[in-house]
Design an enzyme around this catalytic site. Structure first.
Site: not given
Length: 411
Positions: A91, A114, A173, A175-176, A178, A319, A322, A348
């Site tokens: 991250d 982040e 982001d 690492i979305d 984690t 997120s 998705k 996100d």
């Protein structure tokens, strides 16, 4: 490497094209990246910014893969951080790397991201991050720990003060998902980077190092969950306002012989009936807690979807994966209902919003209103969507809002 498990369509924004042009001194290493973009994008208005974003997200994905490989071979030192969010060297490494690369190329454009360096400083972990960043950096100068810490803090809350006027900035982001990064090779996570120009998202790049590329037309529900006959070569998805959404394998990005070939244009799926659609949602929520559950039940068995049921896809963990699924046509709907104590973070969603939009989909809050990127005037870090965010293929958007209109409580 030590594991840091820290207890730490035009509907999303004003999508009209801006006349603002970012100027910066380009570096020669990006000249070759142009031929790696889809032909349609090679003369785009923000080509140089997109080239830079594609390059740095590729580097960041390789950093993640390398760090994860080293973690899987080690016991992993487990540390704690106050906000209960799992975080790793990757991250911080991704944020430092992206900040350093973009800060050199576009020094006047601030970064909204982040992480901040407080945790690293408190635990004397800057050297571990410096090591992984140095391996992937394009800098000709020797980096120091101070360079890395300052680069991380460039994206922190105190890094730049915005105001009420439209602004230009990167949104990252690191690492979305984690938790997915920590759980295993089959669980998805995404590096996401978007560029906002005067209040409008103009481009986005998502890298998913373990995205499963479908190699056959016959994939059952087990394939969808655990990989099956799918290739784990990873994928990168790019979008630019007015130029569509495109994807290709990450492994192809390293092949000179494949340069601008093998890009696939992404489109959302064509489902127009709710009971035929494929849904996904956060792991922290259950289908029974969401408004559509009053009309439809959910099943995760793709081979046996009965009357009055919808197919619910499990796609850990954040997120952005998705959004990746909806933009690529693998899912029809992503539902995020805002809990009363939930803070919805810009990073996100920003890159996912443009990828879904340019693939033909739609993103709004649960009242059908555009997502206001400037709701947080000071920091551009927090979104305030009414009841949450609804992401669909466009065809189903109004239908789902109508289904839930009678539900007034915020889950």
């Amino acid at each position: 490497m030590a594991l840091l498990h820290s207890s730490s369509q035009f509907s999303t924004v004003r999508w009209t094209r801006s006349s603002h042009r970012i100027s910066a001194t380009s570096r020669s290493r990006f000249c070759n990246v142009r031929s790696c973009l889809p032909l349609r994008m090679q003369n785009g208005k923000y080509r140089r910014e997109l080239e830079a974003a594609v390059d740095v997200v590729q580097r960041a994905c390789r950093l993640c893969v390398d760090v994860k490989s080293s973690l899987l071979r080690a016991d992993g030192q487990v540390l704690e951080k106050n906000d209960q969010t799992p975080v790793t060297v990757a991250d911080f490494g991704v944020q430092a790397l992206v900040s350093l690369e973009l800060g050199t190329l576009f020094p006047s454009i601030p970064l909204v991201a982040e992480e901040d360096s407080t945790f690293l400083r408190a635990n004397n972990l800057a050297h571990s991050v410096l090591t992984v960043v140095t391996e992937k950096s394009s800098s000709q100068n020797e980096l120091t720990q101070d360079d890395v810490l300052e680069a991380i803090d460039r994206g922190a809350n105190v890094g730049f003060a915005f105001g009420s006027k439209p602004a230009t900035y990167w949104v990252l982001d690191p690492i979305d998902g984690t938790r997915g990064f920590l759980r295993g090779n089959d669980v998805l996570y995404v590096v996401g980077l978007a560029l906002v120009v005067e209040g409008e998202i103009v481009l986005g790049v998502m890298g998913c190092p373990n995205w499963h590329v479908d190699l056959s037309e016959e994939s059952n529900s087990d394939d969808l969950e655990r990989g099956g006959a799918w290739s784990r070569s990873g994928a990168i998805m790019i979008a630019q306002a007015g130029y569509g959404t495109w994807t290709r394998r990450l492994s192809d990005m390293q092949s000179p012989s494949k340069m601008f070939h093998n890009w696939t244009r992404c489109f959302v799926d064509e489902y127009r009936l709710v009971h035929e659609a494929r849904f996904c949602m956060p792991d922290s929520q259950t289908w029974e807690s969401l408004p559509p559950s009053t009309s439809l039940q959910a099943t995760t068995n793709a081979d046996h979807v009965g009357n009055g049921q919808i197919l619910l896809l499990r796609a850990c963990c954040g997120s952005l994966c998705k959004y990746f699924m909806v933009a690529s046509g693998r899912a029809s709907v992503f539902i995020l209902r805002k809990k009363s104590q939930t803070i919805v973070k810009t990073w996100d969603h920003a890159v996912g919003m443009i990828c879904v939009h340019e693939a033909g989909g739609k993103v709004t809050d649960w009242k059908g209103s555009d997502i206001d990127l400037a709701a947080d005037q000071a920091g551009r870090r927090i979104l305030s969507p009414s009841d949450g965010i609804l992401v669909t293929n466009g065809h189903l958007h109004d239908l789902i809002i109508e289904m839930t209109a009678s539900t007034s409580s915020i889950i």
